[in-house]
Design a protein around this motif. Sequence first.
Motif, PDB file in Angstrom:
ATOM      1  N   ILE A  28       0.845  -1.101   0.039  1.00  0.00           N
ATOM      2  CA  ILE A  28       0.070   0.088   0.012  1.00  0.00           C
ATOM      3  C   ILE A  28       0.806   1.279   0.091  1.00  0.00           C
ATOM      4  O   ILE A  28       0.703   2.124  -0.878  1.00  0.00           O
ATOM      5  CB  ILE A  28      -0.963   0.018   1.159  1.00  0.00           C
ATOM      6  N   GLU A  29       2.108   1.042   0.923  1.00  0.00           N
ATOM      7  CA  GLU A  29       2.791   2.514   0.535  1.00  0.00           C
ATOM      8  C   GLU A  29       3.468   2.509  -0.459  1.00  0.00           C
ATOM      9  O   GLU A  29       3.680   3.817  -0.775  1.00  0.00           O
ATOM     10  CB  GLU A  29       3.879   2.320   2.102  1.00  0.00           C
ATOM     11  N   VAL A  30       3.861   1.571  -1.232  1.00  0.00           N
ATOM     12  CA  VAL A  30       4.393   1.635  -2.626  1.00  0.00           C
ATOM     13  C   VAL A  30       3.394   2.332  -3.511  1.00  0.00           C
ATOM     14  O   VAL A  30       4.057   3.143  -4.239  1.00  0.00           O
ATOM     15  CB  VAL A  30       5.006   0.281  -2.790  1.00  0.00           C
ATOM     16  N   ALA A  31       2.343   1.923  -3.461  1.00  0.00           N
ATOM     17  CA  ALA A  31       1.277   2.318  -4.351  1.00  0.00           C
ATOM     18  C   ALA A  31       0.805   3.694  -3.991  1.00  0.00           C
ATOM     19  O   ALA A  31       0.710   4.525  -5.002  1.00  0.00           O
ATOM     20  CB  ALA A  31       0.080   1.491  -4.455  1.00  0.00           C
ATOM     21  N   ASP A  32       0.633   3.987  -2.749  1.00  0.00           N
ATOM     22  CA  ASP A  32       0.353   5.243  -2.396  1.00  0.00           C
ATOM     23  C   ASP A  32       1.530   6.282  -2.883  1.00  0.00           C
ATOM     24  O   ASP A  32       1.132   7.466  -3.294  1.00  0.00           O
ATOM     25  CB  ASP A  32       0.310   5.477  -0.936  1.00  0.00           C
ATOM     26  N   THR A  33       2.573   5.734  -2.707  1.00  0.00           N
ATOM     27  CA  THR A  33       3.759   6.894  -3.350  1.00  0.00           C
ATOM     28  C   THR A  33       3.914   6.891  -4.709  1.00  0.00           C
ATOM     29  O   THR A  33       4.138   8.214  -5.251  1.00  0.00           O
ATOM     30  CB  THR A  33       5.109   6.268  -2.595  1.00  0.00           C
ATOM     31  N   GLY A  34       3.951   5.763  -5.518  1.00  0.00           N
ATOM     32  CA  GLY A  34       4.578   5.981  -6.907  1.00  0.00           C
ATOM     33  C   GLY A  34       3.403   5.347  -7.793  1.00  0.00           C
ATOM     34  O   GLY A  34       3.609   5.090  -8.932  1.00  0.00           O
ATOM     35  N   GLY A  35       1.963   5.126  -7.172  1.00  0.00           N
ATOM     36  CA  GLY A  35       1.007   4.827  -8.192  1.00  0.00           C
ATOM     37  C   GLY A  35       1.088   3.350  -8.673  1.00  0.00           C
ATOM     38  O   GLY A  35       1.954   2.576  -8.152  1.00  0.00           O
ATOM     39  N   VAL A  36       0.137   2.861  -9.429  1.00  0.00           N
ATOM     40  CA  VAL A  36      -0.028   1.360  -9.910  1.00  0.00           C
ATOM     41  C   VAL A  36       1.381   1.030 -10.678  1.00  0.00           C
ATOM     42  O   VAL A  36       1.806  -0.010 -10.742  1.00  0.00           O
ATOM     43  CB  VAL A  36      -1.183   1.178 -10.876  1.00  0.00           C
ATOM     44  N   ALA A  37       1.915   1.989 -11.534  1.00  0.00           N
ATOM     45  CA  ALA A  37       2.955   1.550 -12.206  1.00  0.00           C
ATOM     46  C   ALA A  37       4.188   1.182 -11.515  1.00  0.00           C
ATOM     47  O   ALA A  37       5.152   0.435 -11.721  1.00  0.00           O
ATOM     48  CB  ALA A  37       3.458   2.519 -13.143  1.00  0.00           C
ATOM     49  N   ALA A  38       4.406   1.793 -10.040  1.00  0.00           N
ATOM     50  CA  ALA A  38       5.354   1.115  -9.158  1.00  0.00           C
ATOM     51  C   ALA A  38       5.255  -0.059  -8.571  1.00  0.00           C
ATOM     52  O   ALA A  38       5.926  -0.486  -7.780  1.00  0.00           O
ATOM     53  CB  ALA A  38       5.789   2.612  -8.252  1.00  0.00           C
ATOM     54  N   LEU A  39       3.941  -0.629  -8.521  1.00  0.00           N
ATOM     55  CA  LEU A  39       3.741  -1.942  -7.624  1.00  0.00           C
ATOM     56  C   LEU A  39       4.239  -2.921  -8.376  1.00  0.00           C
ATOM     57  O   LEU A  39       3.605  -3.534  -9.218  1.00  0.00           O
ATOM     58  CB  LEU A  39       2.066  -1.845  -7.391  1.00  0.00           C
ATOM     59  N   THR A  40       5.284  -3.448  -7.900  1.00  0.00           N
ATOM     60  CA  THR A  40       5.733  -4.799  -8.569  1.00  0.00           C
ATOM     61  C   THR A  40       5.983  -5.612  -7.289  1.00  0.00           C
ATOM     62  O   THR A  40       6.236  -5.033  -6.226  1.00  0.00           O
ATOM     63  CB  THR A  40       6.971  -4.537  -9.366  1.00  0.00           C
ATOM     64  N   MET A  41       6.314  -6.969  -7.227  1.00  0.00           N
ATOM     65  CA  MET A  41       6.647  -7.839  -6.552  1.00  0.00           C
ATOM     66  C   MET A  41       8.002  -7.383  -5.877  1.00  0.00           C
ATOM     67  O   MET A  41       8.395  -7.343  -4.653  1.00  0.00           O
ATOM     68  CB  MET A  41       6.492  -9.210  -6.662  1.00  0.00           C
ATOM     69  N   ARG A  42       8.818  -6.987  -6.751  1.00  0.00           N
ATOM     70  CA  ARG A  42      10.306  -6.612  -6.477  1.00  0.00           C
ATOM     71  C   ARG A  42      10.152  -5.179  -5.619  1.00  0.00           C
ATOM     72  O   ARG A  42      11.081  -5.006  -4.531  1.00  0.00           O
ATOM     73  CB  ARG A  42      11.199  -6.142  -8.110  1.00  0.00           C
ATOM     74  N   THR A  43       9.402  -4.242  -6.107  1.00  0.00           N
ATOM     75  CA  THR A  43       9.572  -3.002  -5.087  1.00  0.00           C
ATOM     76  C   THR A  43       8.994  -3.244  -3.760  1.00  0.00           C
ATOM     77  O   THR A  43       9.508  -2.703  -2.894  1.00  0.00           O
ATOM     78  CB  THR A  43       8.595  -1.870  -5.755  1.00  0.00           C
ATOM     79  N   ALA A  45       9.351  -6.081  -2.074  1.00  0.00           N
ATOM     80  CA  ALA A  45      10.245  -6.896  -1.548  1.00  0.00           C
ATOM     81  C   ALA A  45      11.504  -5.726  -0.917  1.00  0.00           C
ATOM     82  O   ALA A  45      11.700  -5.919   0.089  1.00  0.00           O
ATOM     83  CB  ALA A  45      10.653  -7.690  -2.367  1.00  0.00           C
ATOM     84  N   ASP A  46      11.750  -4.893  -1.903  1.00  0.00           N
ATOM     85  CA  ASP A  46      12.573  -3.983  -1.508  1.00  0.00           C
ATOM     86  C   ASP A  46      12.168  -3.178  -0.393  1.00  0.00           C
ATOM     87  O   ASP A  46      13.040  -2.581   0.665  1.00  0.00           O
ATOM     88  CB  ASP A  46      13.074  -2.992  -2.826  1.00  0.00           C
ATOM     89  N   PRO A  53      12.046 -11.261  -4.010  1.00  0.00           N
ATOM     90  CA  PRO A  53      10.547 -11.255  -4.222  1.00  0.00           C
ATOM     91  C   PRO A  53       9.774 -12.506  -3.971  1.00  0.00           C
ATOM     92  O   PRO A  53       8.593 -12.677  -3.646  1.00  0.00           O
ATOM     93  CB  PRO A  53      10.337 -10.697  -5.557  1.00  0.00           C
ATOM     94  N   MET A  54      10.477 -13.575  -4.447  1.00  0.00           N
ATOM     95  CA  MET A  54       9.963 -14.951  -4.339  1.00  0.00           C
ATOM     96  C   MET A  54       9.520 -15.235  -2.964  1.00  0.00           C
ATOM     97  O   MET A  54       8.358 -16.136  -2.632  1.00  0.00           O
ATOM     98  CB  MET A  54      10.779 -16.045  -5.026  1.00  0.00           C
ATOM     99  N   SER A  55      10.157 -14.793  -2.003  1.00  0.00           N
ATOM    100  CA  SER A  55       9.431 -15.034  -0.600  1.00  0.00           C
ATOM    101  C   SER A  55       8.322 -14.317   0.008  1.00  0.00           C
ATOM    102  O   SER A  55       7.773 -14.896   0.897  1.00  0.00           O
ATOM    103  CB  SER A  55      10.800 -14.485   0.333  1.00  0.00           C
ATOM    104  N   LEU A  56       7.794 -13.584  -0.742  1.00  0.00           N
ATOM    105  CA  LEU A  56       6.610 -12.811  -0.637  1.00  0.00           C
ATOM    106  C   LEU A  56       5.442 -13.958  -0.994  1.00  0.00           C
ATOM    107  O   LEU A  56       4.454 -13.858  -0.625  1.00  0.00           O
ATOM    108  CB  LEU A  56       6.384 -11.657  -1.414  1.00  0.00           C
TER     109      LEU A  56
END
Length: 222
Positions: A28-43, A45-46, A53-56
Amino acid sequence: MPPLIWHHPEPPGRKNALTRAAVVRAAIEVADTGGVAALTMRTVADALGVATPMSLYRYVLNKDGLVDLMLDEVSAEVSVPAAPSGDWRADLRGLATSLWAMIGRHRWYAELVDGRPPFGPRTLRRAAFLLTVLDGAGLRPAVAYASLLDNYVTGTAMSVTRELAMLERFGIASTEDLQAHAAEMADDSLAGWLADMPDLTADARFELGLDCLLDGFAQRRT
């Protein structure tokens, strides 16, 4: 039907392990900050400080599962009364304005919600209340009216998001800037309208449209 996260309870905890709630909060924090385009399993995980990301996937099944959990989590911010008040218009207005306010805090919601089945527990609770109010008001089929109301809220939110992106892209910071740019392109028949264009906020425009929609509902009660 593809597997849904609601069929997969959270796995047992491990020492020093992540939790499903932590993964969802980070997303949610990733999407709030960067929008849908920023939302990946990698971001996500970071953001959690996780090496891979596989651990998620142990916690959210897949990205669709993560999105479902995110949508339902922010739905908790929508105020849903325990029971209808008896004033159908006030109940619908309260539900719509609370949803609008939530989307204002999480603009990605409007972009993602229509792409996922609405099976989250908080989402279902809100839907049950909405349908109960509509049916009790004689607005049937209630599902159709619920769709109209929800589509108005999310559609207007999407329009505002696109408008804000456009204004930023073209460096338009105010209504006066917009009027000045438009006046350069408009003919004389539009000049007066542009000069008197009201400086309505997004919230004010939303309220105006909501009143019009509810006025229409009132005319169709049975």
